[in-house]
Enzyme design. Structure first.
Site, PDB file in Angstrom:
ATOM      1  N   HIS A 172       3.360   5.993  11.683  1.00 35.87           N
ATOM      2  CA  HIS A 172       4.629   5.277  11.813  1.00 35.87           C
ATOM      3  C   HIS A 172       5.767   6.218  12.224  1.00 35.87           C
ATOM      4  O   HIS A 172       6.785   5.764  12.743  1.00 35.87           O
ATOM      5  CB  HIS A 172       5.014   4.633  10.472  1.00 35.87           C
ATOM      6  N   GLY A 196       0.814  -1.213   0.000  1.00 31.59           N
ATOM      7  CA  GLY A 196       0.000   0.000   0.000  1.00 31.59           C
ATOM      8  C   GLY A 196       0.842   1.255   0.000  1.00 31.59           C
ATOM      9  O   GLY A 196       0.663   2.141  -0.837  1.00 31.59           O
ATOM     10  N   ALA A 197       1.775   1.332   0.932  1.00 29.81           N
ATOM     11  CA  ALA A 197       2.606   2.524   1.045  1.00 29.81           C
ATOM     12  C   ALA A 197       3.753   2.245   1.997  1.00 29.81           C
ATOM     13  O   ALA A 197       3.792   1.197   2.646  1.00 29.81           O
ATOM     14  CB  ALA A 197       1.790   3.700   1.564  1.00 29.81           C
ATOM     15  N   GLU A 257       0.719   5.487   7.607  1.00 30.93           N
ATOM     16  CA  GLU A 257       2.120   5.818   7.315  1.00 30.93           C
ATOM     17  C   GLU A 257       2.564   7.012   8.143  1.00 30.93           C
ATOM     18  O   GLU A 257       3.685   7.054   8.632  1.00 30.93           O
ATOM     19  CB  GLU A 257       2.333   6.094   5.816  1.00 30.93           C
TER      20      GLU A 257
END
Ligand code: PHE
Ligand code: ZN
Length: 858
Positions: A304, A264-265, A301
């Site tokens: 994170h 996804g990323a 993301e």
């Protein structure tokens, strides 16, 4: 047959790297066919005095190597297939290496590669070693300085982690830029992107008053389609400040969208790289599900940055430390942005579909495994989704306040470090004074616990006795299971509301609770695992009438929905086994009534119309017959469509909300509309195809347009032929929309359809989104065709996977996980699946795919 067996890595072999790297300087001379990478590493011994230096490296052409400026004699080092060894080095020194790599030839999409004519990198988990020689492991953290130069016309924008420094022109039409990342990071968080992009910009002021420049880099002409991703980013930044007290820590935050991406990323420090499917959206080209996915992946993301980047994993066995925790964080963000109960239901649907299936099959593994053969194959539903559930249980057990205190301590104590699950739990032990040793079994033990609920009512004493017992079936390599602490949110309900509500921590094999009710109260109903408080499977011996009564009396929205699901599940199973010829009309009526009554909360009503997927039913009764289950499911769905006929006509007769807004409220209205479009797809009413054609041609958003197109495909009889052709003409220049066109057909067609799609000129084996839109969609959403007893579905997948795997092992292996349920199938499909797996085992597979096939055959 391939010879090299994948070498397993073991957690128990962990040893710290014997050197520290204080500073990394990287110089990139970018060229698609021959990029030069010069690395200057300031190295200091921190381990044994006699330890030599071993660096990881893969597919690198070493051009130069020097220590403290003096070129190394070839006798002083060895270059192996996957490493560089210098047996004798000083205690503190500077190592310089220069390597050549070919990004244009990199089809694995790991390391430095080209996508859409631009440079980009993917380093997690072990891609950095394909860029330069380095200790490519998460516990080696360093400050990075990057200089890159490239052709100025072709690659006007040059990005890396951190903040930009000097830039300028060079001779030969080239230019350069430098980037500095002051935060120490492991190599897997390194990123570099270079190319010509359109940029969507914005700003964010942090709670500390820092001004952050935000930028999303996309294909030329796509800038406006990044608006929703940007909006999601700003909301994520605010949410992390408000809910976790965490602010962003660099002056710039960049996102780059790429078309060719394995997942996804990726959360690279200050430079997130995204699969363009999770950046680009507008009403004409993206569905509400796309908008929702963008919101949650952007948040994931971004989150994170604290859970993963500032505090990272000591080794890859600890992957759930960052992933489970970050999924838990993004799920709560989504719940706060939208409806909490609806979010919970969607998270559980996903968990059951992917993680429970994984846990029940040959690929089952613990959330923190102690061995792996291929690190790419560890990015699983178990590590991510079950990992998130464990954090959710922790929070439920200790409460919001203690949870926040524990997280604060974790951030304070371990900032800048690479840590373990034990370090994480130590923070919660210090804050609460409790011991989590037994609870940590959730990380070590694979398999989904089964909780049996038994109740007896004594009318003389007005006492209800509830016995809860747990059992986990054996999984590969783990024949004996221990009890795990299971927090079960419980209530007694009676149709008027809750008589009592509490949490039971089921710590041992079983526990019996006795509750006395006030005189005159009749037998109460027992609501168990409310809000899905623990990731377990419940076994209850209830009659249909008891289940119906419980559904009516339920006060927990998750359990109300789940009660309906279990009724429906039983019905489909009965129909598929032939113990019942037609759907029970009372049940269909109750279900239809529940949908109509929930119309005021359309997102919830949409979920009520949903029938469990065929794959979910595999877990219920074995051997599983995908064809029979699918037919039974469809029968019930058709009956529901008939029951809801007037409601469908009325709801879909109204215009869709305008102007379009992707937010939860409108998305809820469209969710119900599309759920009813799904029902029209199986409706027998002669008017259904015409109604769908009208909905298709009048649709003003992709959500309803694609739903109608899919429903036309399900109707069959050629109803979809013209719309499919028209759709293709209209969207052929938009790859993300064309992925939907491929997926719609793969999810409703046969093996023959898959072969046809794979032969289509727009099918691209090197583009993971495109391959997944055909193969993963077919194998995971069209189970009756994939598991066809003649093996045709398997052969169609096998052919494509064999070619895809050569170019991109991570992709090939992921597709092969579709075979994980083969052992539970009815004899014909099972034999065909086994034959396919054996052929695959004998074929020339990548180590990643060989690992999946070997484990699947077990
Ligand atoms: N770390 C990424 C995420 O979950 C996933 C990922 C893994 C992406 C490996 C690419 C390669 O956010
Ligand atoms: Zn992640």
């Amino acid at each position: 047959m391939r010879t090299e067996a994948p070498v397993a890595v073991h957690l128990s072999d962990y040893a710290p790297f014997p050197f520290q790297i204080d500073q990394v300087n990287l110089e990139f001379d970018l060229d698609p066919d021959a990029t030069r990478v010069k690395a200057t590493l300031a190295i200091r011994r921190s381990g044994a005095a006699d330890a030599g230096l071993t660096l990881d490296g893969q597919g690198l052409k070493l051009m130069k190597i020097a220590i403290d400026g003096a070129p190394l004699d070839p006798s002083a080092y060895t270059v192996e297939e996957e490493r560089l060894v210098i047996p004798s080095v000083p205690d503190a020194f500077t190592l310089t290496t220069e390597v050549e790599i070919a990004p244009a030839k990199n089809t694995a999409l790991s390391g430095l590669y080209m996508s859409g004519g631009r440079f980009c990198t993917q380093c997690e988990a072990v891609g950095f070693r394909r860029i330069t020689y380095y200790p490519d492991r998460p516990d080696v953290m360093s400050a990075f300085h990057v200089r890159m130069s490239a052709d100025k016309k072709k690659y006007p924008i040059l990005l890396s982690n951190g903040t930009p420094g000097e830039s300028g022109d060079e001779k030969g039409g080239r230019h350069f830029a430098t980037w500095d990342d002051p935060h120490k990071k492991p190599s897997y968080l390194f990123a570099l992107c270079a190319g010509d992009y359109d940029v969507y910009r914005d700003r964010f002021t942090t709670m500390n008053g820092d001004e952050i420049a935000l930028a999303i880099h996309v294909d030329k002409g796509d800038a406006e389609r990044a608006a929703w991703a940007m909006d999601s980013l700003k909301r994520s930044m605010k949410w992390d400040e408000e809910v976790y007290g965490r602010a962003y820590d660099l002056g710039v935050f960049n996102i780059v969208a790429v078309r060719d991406f394995n997942f996804g990323a990726m959360e690279n420090k200050g430079l997130n790289v995204f699969n363009s499917a999770y950046v680009l959206a507008d009403e004409a080209t993206a569905t509400d599900a796309d908008f929702e996915a963008i919101e949650s992946i952007v948040a994931h993301e971004y989150f994170h940055n604290w859970t993963g980047n500032r505090i990272t994993c000591r080794d890859w066995f600890q992957l759930c430390l960052k992933e489970g925790l970050t999924v838990f964080r993004d799920q709560n963000f989504s719940a706060d942005m939208r409806s909490r109960p609806v979010q919970r239901i969607k998270d559980v649907i996903r968990l059951r579909a992917r993680q429970f299936a994984e846990d029940a099959g040959p690929l089952a593994h613990s959330v923190r495994p102690d061995t792996y053969a291929s690190i790419d194959n560890l990015y699983t539903a178990t590590v991510y989704e079950k990992g998130a559930e464990i954090i959710g249980m922790l929070r439920r057990m200790i409460g919001e306040e203690q949870y926040r205190k524990g997280m604060d301590l974790y951030f304070e104590r371990h900032d800048g470090e690479a840590v373990t699950i034990e370090d994480f739990y130590k923070c919660f032990e210090d804050v609460t004074g409790e011991d989590f040793a037994a609870f940590r079994r959730w990380y070590a033990q694979a398999g989904t616990p089964e909780v049996t609920v038994a109740e007896t009512w004594n009318p003389d004493t007005n006492e209800i006795e509830i016995t809860l017992s747990q059992k986990t079936a054996p999984t590969p390599g783990q024949p004996d299971k221990k009890a795990v602490p299971i927090p079960l949110q419980m209530a007694l309900v009676d149709g008027e509301g809750n008589l009592a509500e509490w949490m039971t921590l089921l710590e041992d094999e079983d526990v019996t609770l006795t509750m006395e009710l006030p005189e005159g109260t009749g037998r109460p109903l027992v609501s168990v695992n409310r809000d899905f408080s623990a990731p377990v499977r419940l076994k209850r011996d209830l009659t249909r009438d008891q289940r119906l009564a419980l559904v009516r009396a339920e006060t927990d929205p998750f359990n109300k929905w789940d009660g309906v699901q279990s009724l429906v599940k039983e019905e489909i199973l009965a129909l598929s086994e032939g113990s019942q010829a037609e759907p029970d009309s009372a049940l269909v009526d109750a279900l239809g009534g529940a949908v109509e009554q929930a119309a005021g909360d359309p997102a919830y009503a949409a979920l009520l119309t949903r029938l469990p997927d065929v794959g979910e039913l595999f877990l219920e009764r074995q051997p599983a017959d995908a064809v029979a289950l699918n037919a039974a499911r469809r029968k019930l769905q058709t009956a529901l469509a008939a029951r809801l006929g007037p409601f469908i006509a009325e709801t879909l007769g109204k215009p869709t909300p305008t102007p379009y807004d992707p937010g939860a409220e409108q998305a809820g209205v469209r969710a119900l509309r599309t759920a009813l479009i799904v029902l029209l797809g199986v409706a027998k009413e002669p008017s259904a195809p015409a109604m769908l054609e009208r909905l298709y041609s009048e649709a003003t958003n992709m959500t309803e347009q694609i739903a109608a197109l899919r429903a036309l495909c399900v109707q069959g009889g050629g109803a979809a032929t013209a719309p499919l052709a028209k759709f293709e003409v209209e969207w052929k220049s938009n790859p993300l929309v064309m992925d939907k066109w491929f997926a719609v057909q793969a999810s409703t067609g046969t093996a023959e359809t898959v072969a046809k799609l794979a032969a289509h000129p727009a099918f691209d084996l090197l583009n993971p989104n495109r391959v997944r839109s055909v193969v993963a969609t077919f194998a995971m959403q069209n189970l009756a065709a994939f598991h066809a007893p003649d093996g045709s579905g398997y052969r169609a997948v096998e052919t494509i996977v064999l070619s895809a795997d050569k170019a991109n092992p991570a992709l090939g292996a992921r597709l092969l996980t579709a075979f994980e349920q083969w052992r539970v199938l009815e004899p014909k499909a099972k034999a065909a699946a086994e034959a396919t797996l054996k052929r695959l085992q004998a074929a020339d597979l990548s180590p990643n795919s060989a690992d999946i096939v070997a484990r699947a055959l077990g």
